[in-house]
Design a protein around this motif. Structure first.
Motif, PDB file in Angstrom:
ATOM      1  N   GLY A  26       3.857   5.071  -5.592  1.00 32.24           N
ATOM      2  CA  GLY A  26       3.955   5.222  -7.491  1.00 32.24           C
ATOM      3  C   GLY A  26       5.452   4.589  -7.643  1.00 32.24           C
ATOM      4  N   CYS A  27       6.212   3.713  -5.982  1.00 33.64           N
ATOM      5  CA  CYS A  27       7.561   2.937  -7.150  1.00 33.64           C
ATOM      6  C   CYS A  27       7.298   2.564  -5.807  1.00 33.64           C
ATOM      7  CB  CYS A  27       8.579   4.041  -7.117  1.00 33.64           C
ATOM      8  SG  CYS A  27       8.923   5.598  -5.164  1.00 33.64           S
ATOM      9  N   GLU A  28       8.794   1.351  -5.454  1.00 32.97           N
ATOM     10  CA  GLU A  28       8.921   0.221  -4.836  1.00 32.97           C
ATOM     11  C   GLU A  28      10.324   0.983  -4.708  1.00 32.97           C
ATOM     12  OE1 GLU A  28      10.599  -2.960  -7.562  1.00 32.97           O
ATOM     13  OE2 GLU A  28       8.838  -3.569  -8.172  1.00 32.97           O
ATOM     14  N   LEU A  29       9.264   0.428  -3.240  1.00 34.50           N
ATOM     15  CA  LEU A  29      10.700   0.775  -1.841  1.00 34.50           C
ATOM     16  C   LEU A  29      11.504  -0.368  -1.854  1.00 34.50           C
ATOM     17  CD1 LEU A  29       7.604   2.045   1.016  1.00 34.50           C
ATOM     18  CD2 LEU A  29       9.383   3.065  -0.738  1.00 34.50           C
ATOM     19  N   ARG A  57       0.897  -1.372  -0.191  1.00 34.12           N
ATOM     20  CA  ARG A  57       0.259  -0.097   0.262  1.00 34.12           C
ATOM     21  C   ARG A  57       0.785   0.914  -0.422  1.00 34.12           C
ATOM     22  NH1 ARG A  57      -3.974  -2.685   4.450  1.00 34.12           N
ATOM     23  NH2 ARG A  57      -5.111  -3.750   3.020  1.00 34.12           N
ATOM     24  N   LEU A  58       2.082   1.470   1.088  1.00 32.08           N
ATOM     25  CA  LEU A  58       2.765   2.520   0.761  1.00 32.08           C
ATOM     26  C   LEU A  58       3.334   2.916  -0.727  1.00 32.08           C
ATOM     27  CD1 LEU A  58       4.799   2.827   3.628  1.00 32.08           C
ATOM     28  CD2 LEU A  58       3.313   4.164   3.148  1.00 32.08           C
ATOM     29  N   ALA A  89      13.721   5.538  -3.732  1.00 34.21           N
ATOM     30  CA  ALA A  89      12.970   5.596  -3.146  1.00 34.21           C
ATOM     31  C   ALA A  89      12.485   4.693  -1.561  1.00 34.21           C
ATOM     32  CB  ALA A  89      12.200   4.957  -3.658  1.00 34.21           C
ATOM     33  N   GLY A  90      13.343   3.664  -1.476  1.00 33.34           N
ATOM     34  CA  GLY A  90      13.073   3.373  -0.262  1.00 33.34           C
ATOM     35  C   GLY A  90      14.085   4.049   1.154  1.00 33.34           C
ATOM     36  N   GLU A  91      15.237   4.492   0.933  1.00 32.48           N
ATOM     37  CA  GLU A  91      16.204   4.953   1.260  1.00 32.48           C
ATOM     38  C   GLU A  91      15.837   6.580   1.491  1.00 32.48           C
ATOM     39  OE1 GLU A  91      18.465   3.869   2.621  1.00 32.48           O
ATOM     40  OE2 GLU A  91      19.637   2.606   2.337  1.00 32.48           O
ATOM     41  N   LYS A  92      15.246   7.168   0.621  1.00 37.05           N
ATOM     42  CA  LYS A  92      14.512   8.867   1.073  1.00 37.05           C
ATOM     43  C   LYS A  92      13.328   8.079   1.592  1.00 37.05           C
ATOM     44  CE  LYS A  92      16.274  10.578  -3.645  1.00 37.05           C
ATOM     45  NZ  LYS A  92      15.661  11.601  -5.026  1.00 37.05           N
TER      46      LYS A  92
END
Length: 294
Positions: free
Chosen positions: A44-47, A38-39, A60-63
């Motif tokens: 809108g992108c993979e974490l 859901r996140l 994106a996950g790091e951010k």
């Protein structure tokens, strides 16, 4: 954004293990997976990059980890302030640290904490710094001032306070110095070594000798850095301690630093606490006071 989903993400971002995060956060693996999905849909992108063997954060996950950590911390702090703004905190906190840390890190921290929360009682236990993290994990201490482990346990939250170099020390005067330091350089395979019997310093120095292909001559294993300084000052051998120990030891003027080549990785000294205990207002108050001093 659902804050609970964000908390699950932050834990997973540290553990990089779905099973460990599900256990620690008391959710089923399927619930955890749905929360991450859901996140990802919301953003809108993979974490995470996932395969059968590993889990890794994407850029994106790091951010999101950096942004989300700050957001969740501020939300918890605000919630505690709103809940307890008119009621002074009362109770007792158990804090564990080494004797040296009690000299140079605790005084300022405790002074600020007591000004804000005068009705809180601090039970301070000092001992071998190698035991600090285990004390917290076993819930024998609410918080500990400790060196950050190379592999941080998933249940542990850690706030860095100071970098402390690890240094070898030798006596300033001893009959054996010429034998131990021929031509002024240490003969690592001949000089007697006095090391911690366990803990992060011991792991790092053992690895340092392995990297250099040296079989060290171990003279003594000691619980506690202050004991190492004392034995070195008496001329028993060469030891390894955090530099701050020398600065605050009554025998620090009787030893000298031996520069290791290459230098050992310094300690990242800070406060460790079980992540779940940060929901406790007393623990949170101490934690926030420590972090505000950075």
């Amino acid at each position: 954004m659902d804050l609970r989903h964000l908390e699950l993400f932050l834990h997973l971002a540290n553990s990089l293990h779905f099973g460990k995060t599900a256990d620690a956060m008391a959710v089923s693996p399927s619930t955890l997976s749905r929360a991450i999905q859901r996140l990802e849909q919301e953003i809108g992108c993979e974490l995470f990059e996932r395969d059968n063997r590993s889990v890794r954060l994407t850029s994106a996950g790091e951010k999101l980890r950096e942004f989300g950590g700050t957001l969740v911390q501020e939300w918890r702090h605000l919630r505690q302030e709103l809940r307890h703004q008119d009621v002074p905190l009362q109770g007792r906190l158990r804090v564990f640290c080494s004797v040296t840390a009690s000299y140079f890190l605790l005084p300022d921290l405790l002074e600020r904490f007591r000004r804000r929360h005068p009705q809180l009682e601090i039970k301070l236990e000092t001992g071998d710094p190698a035991l600090a993290v285990d004390k917290v994990l076993a819930e024998e201490a609410d918080l500990a001032i400790a060196a950050r482990p190379d592999a941080l346990p998933p249940k542990l939250e850690f706030a860095s306070l100071r970098q402390v170099p690890l240094v070898f020390i030798a006596p300033k005067s001893a009959p054996q110095l010429a034998q131990w330091f021929p031509a002024g350089e240490p003969d690592w395979e001949q000089l007697p070594l006095i090391l911690s019997e366990q803990g992060l310093a011991r792991k790092r120095v053992d690895q340092w000798f392995r990297n250099k292909g040296i079989s060290p001559n171990l003279y003594a294993e000691v619980a506690g850095n202050e004991g190492i300084v004392a034995m070195v000052a008496l001329g028993c051998g060469v030891g390894l301690v955090p530099e701050a120990v020398i600065d605050h030891s009554p025998m620090g003027d009787k030893v000298r630093i031996v520069e290791p080549r290459p230098a050992l990785k310094p300690f990242d000294l800070g406060i460790g606490v079980l992540r779940k205990r940060l929901e406790d207002p007393l623990v949170r108050a101490f934690w926030d006071t420590a972090r505000e001093g950075l």
